[in-house]
Design a protein around this motif. Structure first.
Motif, mmCIF file in Angstrom:
data_model
loop_
_atom_site.group_PDB
_atom_site.id
_atom_site.type_symbol
_atom_site.label_atom_id
_atom_site.label_comp_id
_atom_site.label_asym_id
_atom_site.label_seq_id
_atom_site.Cartn_x
_atom_site.Cartn_y
_atom_site.Cartn_z
ATOM 1 N N MET A 22 0.834 -1.207 0.000
ATOM 2 C CA MET A 22 0.000 0.000 0.000
ATOM 3 C C MET A 22 0.865 1.252 0.000
ATOM 4 O O MET A 22 1.915 1.291 0.625
ATOM 5 N N GLY A 23 0.405 2.266 -0.699
ATOM 6 C CA GLY A 23 1.139 3.531 -0.736
ATOM 7 C C GLY A 23 2.302 3.459 -1.701
ATOM 8 O O GLY A 23 2.637 2.409 -2.248
ATOM 9 N N ARG A 24 2.893 4.616 -1.921
ATOM 10 C CA ARG A 24 4.055 4.708 -2.800
ATOM 11 C C ARG A 24 5.093 5.589 -2.120
ATOM 12 O O ARG A 24 4.765 6.320 -1.185
ATOM 13 N N ILE A 25 6.291 5.567 -2.653
ATOM 14 C CA ILE A 25 7.288 6.516 -2.165
ATOM 15 C C ILE A 25 6.816 7.900 -2.598
ATOM 16 O O ILE A 25 6.680 8.165 -3.793
ATOM 17 N N GLY A 26 6.501 8.749 -1.647
ATOM 18 C CA GLY A 26 6.009 10.078 -1.970
ATOM 19 C C GLY A 26 4.543 10.280 -1.674
ATOM 20 O O GLY A 26 4.021 11.367 -1.889
ATOM 21 N N GLY A 27 3.853 9.282 -1.210
ATOM 22 C CA GLY A 27 2.440 9.484 -0.875
ATOM 23 C C GLY A 27 1.659 8.195 -0.961
ATOM 24 O O GLY A 27 2.172 7.129 -0.685
ATOM 25 N N MET A 28 0.397 8.332 -1.347
ATOM 26 C CA MET A 28 -0.444 7.144 -1.533
ATOM 27 C C MET A 28 -0.628 6.942 -3.034
ATOM 28 O O MET A 28 -0.484 7.880 -3.814
ATOM 29 N N GLU A 29 -0.973 5.716 -3.439
ATOM 30 C CA GLU A 29 -1.183 5.523 -4.872
ATOM 31 C C GLU A 29 -2.580 5.943 -5.279
ATOM 32 O O GLU A 29 -2.836 6.219 -6.438
ATOM 33 N N ARG A 30 -3.517 5.988 -4.317
ATOM 34 C CA ARG A 30 -4.826 6.540 -4.646
ATOM 35 C C ARG A 30 -5.418 7.221 -3.420
ATOM 36 O O ARG A 30 -5.035 6.930 -2.292
ATOM 37 N N ASP A 31 -6.328 8.099 -3.692
ATOM 38 C CA ASP A 31 -6.935 8.878 -2.621
ATOM 39 C C ASP A 31 -7.972 8.019 -1.899
ATOM 40 O O ASP A 31 -8.382 6.985 -2.402
ATOM 41 N N LEU A 32 -8.361 8.488 -0.712
ATOM 42 C CA LEU A 32 -9.463 7.825 -0.017
ATOM 43 C C LEU A 32 -10.716 7.997 -0.866
ATOM 44 O O LEU A 32 -11.150 9.115 -1.112
ATOM 45 N N SER A 33 -11.296 6.909 -1.309
ATOM 46 C CA SER A 33 -12.505 7.012 -2.124
ATOM 47 C C SER A 33 -13.714 7.200 -1.205
ATOM 48 O O SER A 33 -13.638 6.891 -0.016
ATOM 49 N N PRO A 34 -14.834 7.692 -1.737
ATOM 50 C CA PRO A 34 -16.026 7.811 -0.898
ATOM 51 C C PRO A 34 -16.429 6.478 -0.283
ATOM 52 O O PRO A 34 -16.853 6.422 0.879
ATOM 53 N N THR A 35 -16.258 5.386 -1.045
ATOM 54 C CA THR A 35 -16.578 4.069 -0.492
ATOM 55 C C THR A 35 -15.681 3.761 0.699
ATOM 56 O O THR A 35 -16.159 3.273 1.733
ATOM 57 N N ALA A 36 -14.394 4.051 0.543
ATOM 58 C CA ALA A 36 -13.462 3.757 1.640
ATOM 59 C C ALA A 36 -13.826 4.577 2.867
ATOM 60 O O ALA A 36 -13.840 4.050 3.987
ATOM 61 N N ILE A 37 -14.150 5.861 2.644
ATOM 62 C CA ILE A 37 -14.502 6.707 3.789
ATOM 63 C C ILE A 37 -15.754 6.164 4.472
ATOM 64 O O ILE A 37 -15.806 6.056 5.707
ATOM 65 N N ALA A 38 -16.732 5.762 3.645
ATOM 66 C CA ALA A 38 -17.971 5.224 4.228
ATOM 67 C C ALA A 38 -17.672 3.962 5.030
ATOM 68 O O ALA A 38 -18.196 3.770 6.136
ATOM 69 N N LYS A 39 -16.797 3.127 4.486
ATOM 70 C CA LYS A 39 -16.481 1.869 5.192
ATOM 71 C C LYS A 39 -15.733 2.132 6.491
ATOM 72 O O LYS A 39 -15.997 1.493 7.510
ATOM 73 N N ILE A 40 -14.795 3.077 6.433
ATOM 74 C CA ILE A 40 -14.036 3.379 7.661
ATOM 75 C C ILE A 40 -14.982 3.958 8.704
ATOM 76 O O ILE A 40 -14.939 3.589 9.881
ATOM 77 N N LYS A 41 -15.861 4.857 8.256
ATOM 78 C CA LYS A 41 -16.779 5.477 9.221
ATOM 79 C C LYS A 41 -17.685 4.434 9.845
ATOM 80 O O LYS A 41 -17.906 4.432 11.061
ATOM 81 N N ASP A 42 -18.198 3.537 9.018
ATOM 82 C CA ASP A 42 -19.067 2.487 9.557
ATOM 83 C C ASP A 42 -18.309 1.648 10.573
ATOM 84 O O ASP A 42 -18.835 1.299 11.626
ATOM 85 N N LEU A 43 -17.051 1.378 10.251
ATOM 86 C CA LEU A 43 -16.259 0.525 11.146
ATOM 87 C C LEU A 43 -16.000 1.217 12.473
ATOM 88 O O LEU A 43 -16.253 0.645 13.534
ATOM 89 N N ILE A 44 -15.514 2.452 12.432
ATOM 90 C CA ILE A 44 -15.051 3.041 13.694
ATOM 91 C C ILE A 44 -16.153 3.736 14.474
ATOM 92 O O ILE A 44 -15.968 4.033 15.640
ATOM 93 N N TYR A 45 -17.282 4.028 13.841
ATOM 94 C CA TYR A 45 -18.364 4.632 14.626
ATOM 95 C C TYR A 45 -19.407 3.606 15.028
ATOM 96 O O TYR A 45 -20.073 3.776 16.037
ATOM 97 N N ASN A 46 -19.586 2.564 14.222
ATOM 98 C CA ASN A 46 -20.647 1.610 14.558
ATOM 99 C C ASN A 46 -20.132 0.241 14.977
ATOM 100 O O ASN A 46 -20.167 -0.112 16.146
ATOM 101 N N SER A 47 -19.628 -0.491 13.997
ATOM 102 C CA SER A 47 -19.479 -1.926 14.268
ATOM 103 C C SER A 47 -18.339 -2.252 15.220
ATOM 104 O O SER A 47 -18.520 -3.017 16.163
ATOM 105 N N LEU A 48 -17.152 -1.652 14.996
ATOM 106 C CA LEU A 48 -16.010 -2.060 15.829
ATOM 107 C C LEU A 48 -16.189 -1.691 17.305
ATOM 108 O O LEU A 48 -15.963 -2.540 18.168
ATOM 109 N N PRO A 49 -16.603 -0.457 17.632
ATOM 110 C CA PRO A 49 -16.768 -0.171 19.068
ATOM 111 C C PRO A 49 -17.752 -1.116 19.739
ATOM 112 O O PRO A 49 -17.505 -1.578 20.855
ATOM 113 N N LYS A 50 -18.828 -1.423 19.015
ATOM 114 C CA LYS A 50 -19.809 -2.350 19.595
ATOM 115 C C LYS A 50 -19.198 -3.716 19.816
ATOM 116 O O LYS A 50 -19.284 -4.291 20.900
#
Lengths: 411, 165
Positions: free
Chosen positions: A173-201
């Motif tokens: 993951m990532g490249r020398i100098g940054g990331m190879e792709r930006d956080l996509s809306p899907t990724a943001i939605a998945k991360i939000k679901d994980l850290i606000y809903n499912s994982l804490p529970k």
């Protein structure tokens, strides 16, 4: 009356004029190399007195793949795939650590957004690493359901990896100098679901199941304790050192990738026993959730990679239309780009301790020498001392709580 | 406490036995010799203000062109109290690759030294168990030495002249 006549030691025996009974007959037991309870290929030749371990002798290197040698022939960007295969439970941390080492050598300044995305991915990796360690500790003590339950969350983290880089385990993951792709809306939605809903529970429920569970606590309290001083002598780092009461964390001591922007605590234990290691990791998951929330909320706008044509692959559509991009693409892919000469040590806080990269560059396109400071390799040598005098079942629990990852151990 | 103070203190204590001071990327680096390495490590570990109490890393390096000092042993120390790192190097000749073990100062040096022996053949005198660690026991060479070049099977066609080298 009877027990007076049985001499307990040599002086008793002489006083009572009775023969000394040598009842110390040792058995040798091979624990491993492929024992299901060791989660990896570790061999321990144990000298046993009944069920108690007298001493142990370790054999390692079963999955040694000579990464340090291979790295001497590879261009810098191809070494990322080697780092994946070290601690494969949290490969993004290894990847980012390597990228940051090379960036330090090249003097590349990574944009803030890329650093925040890296922090998010590294903390997700830390969560998945700790999920594996703690839930498997449950399995080793006979509690299987917690493991099944929280592995769903790990699966969600792997889906986020997939969204970010296309791979699940060996992420590159990532490249020398940054990331190879930006956080996509899907990724943001998945991360939000994980850290606000499912994982804490899920994690709250996991903790409810284990933290004060009488059977579990009896099984791991005071098993394999190590003092802070001894842990430092043995080169412990990461959660295992913090469980022994030393609050050393690379993220705080030498902040990299904008860790200084985040507010989080360093959980510390007291006795350095298995229970403390378990609790420190539990708490670190909460801290990681905290960091990811802050990073997502304050995610800066802007580019997600540094404007470094020489090292960062140009976008593919530019390669087809733009002469310069085509040249750089060719040069990077063919490994034609020389790095400056220098000597770097860069450390990141890996899943189980300080993961260091010692890189010597002679100005060529591959490292002259690359050494990985692998935390598991360094602290695993304390294992025989920690399981002296304990039973086999405890030795399994200690090994499990140390979170020794075979790929990192053998590199 | 900064690198300057550490370097001055070491020079006062060890004189010309510590030399080649430099600061690549802010990390104080210097070279010493094998006669003084253990006393130097002990001194830095016991020092009441520096407290270099943590051996982060110990590894080897092979520099075949460096006549008379072909092998290097590199120590990374970390003072957890002051949060300062230093790097110490010792160079050894290929005809006499002996260096005293640091296991007397830190038990963690045990496996790190075995690894350096395994890959470079550096002999750590008085090491409790100096045998191969990652490679098989009956291996008869030291693989990370530069004379064992990795073959690049895919690039045989590549002529340096065509690429301007």
């Amino acid at each position: 009356m009877e027990d007076i006549l049985i001499p307990k030691n040599t002086s008793d025996a002489l006083a009572l004029n009775r023969p000394i009974i040598e009842d110390t007959e040792y058995t040798t037991l091979n624990l491993g190399p492929t024992h299901p309870a060791t989660h990896g290929i570790f061999q321990n030749i144990l000298k046993m007195d009944g069920e108690k371990i007298v001493s142990g002798e370790q054999t390692i290197g079963y999955i040694h793949r000579a990464f340090e040698k291979i790295a001497e022939r590879r261009p810098f960007y191809q070494i990322t795939t080697l780092t994946d295969r070290m601690n494969y439970c949290s490969s993004p941390i290894n990847n980012m650590g390597w990228h940051m080492t090379v960036e330090k050598l090249l003097g590349v300044k990574v944009p803030k957004r890329a650093e925040y995305i890296r922090v998010i991915m590294m903390e997700l990796a830390r969560i998945s690493d700790h999920i594996i360690c703690n839930s498997i500790l449950g399995v080793d003590t006979g509690a299987y359901s917690g493991f099944l339950y929280v592995f769903q969350e790990r699966e969600k983290i792997y889906e986020i990896y997939e969204e970010m880089c296309g791979a699940r385990l060996t992420t590159n993951m990532g490249r020398i100098g940054g990331m190879e792709r930006d956080l996509s809306p899907t990724a943001i939605a998945k991360i939000k679901d994980l850290i606000y809903n499912s994982l804490p529970k899920a994690w709250a429920e996991f903790e409810k199941l284990f933290n004060r569970n009488r059977i579990f606590v009896d099984r791991i309290v005071n098993v394999g304790p190590i003092t802070g001083e001894r842990a430092l002598e043995y080169g412990f780092t990461g959660p295992n050192l913090r469980a022994a009461g030393v609050d050393y964390d690379v993220r705080v001591m030498e902040p990299y990738s904008s860790y200084q922007d985040f507010e989080f605590d360093i959980p510390v234990g007291h006795n350095g026993d298995t229970y403390d290691r378990f609790m420190v990791r539990n708490q670190e998951i909460w801290e990681s959730i905290k960091i990811i929330r802050q990073a997502l909320e304050n995610l800066p706008e802007g580019p997600f990679y540094a404007n470094e044509n020489h090292y960062y692959l140009p976008p593919k559509h530019d390669v087809y239309k733009n002469m310069e991009a085509l040249i750089y693409h060719f040069k990077i892919v063919m490994g034609e780009i020389d790095a400056p000469a220098g000597e770097i040590y860069h450390a990141v806080e890996g899943g189980n301790g300080e993961l260091g990269f010692y890189l010597v560059s002679d100005g060529g396109r591959a490292p002259y020498r690359l050494h990985f400071r692998r935390p598991s390799f360094i602290y695993y040598q304390a294992y025989p001392e920690m399981c002296k005098g304990v039973s086999i079942s405890d030795a399994i629990v200690i090994l499990s709580s140390l979170n020794v990852i075979a790929g990192e151990l053998d590199a | 406490m900064n690198n300057q103070q550490i370097a001055e203190d070491i020079v006062i204590k060890f004189g010309e036995n510590a030399h080649s001071f430099e600061e690549p990327w802010g990390l104080l680096t210097f070279t010493t010799n094998r006669q003084h390495i253990i006393s130097l490590l002990e001194y830095l570990k016991q020092h009441e203000t520096f407290r270099f109490n943590f051996l982060t890393d110990l590894t080897g390096i092979h520099l075949p062109d460096n006549q008379g000092a072909e092998f290097g042993v590199i120590y990374h120390l970390h003072s957890l109290e002051n949060n300062v790192r230093i790097r110490i190097k010792v160079f050894l000749s290929k005809d006499d690759i002996h260096i005293p073990t640091a296991t007397t100062v830190w038990p963690t040096a045990n496996w790190m030294e075995r690894e350096s022996y395994d890959f470079f053949g550096i002999l750590f005198d008085a090491h409790p168990n100096l045998i191969r660690i990652l490679n098989i026991e009956d291996m008869d060479y030291f693989p990370l030495r530069k004379e064992y070049a990795l073959e690049d099977a895919t690039r045989e066609d590549k002529i340096d002249a065509l690429f301007g080298r």
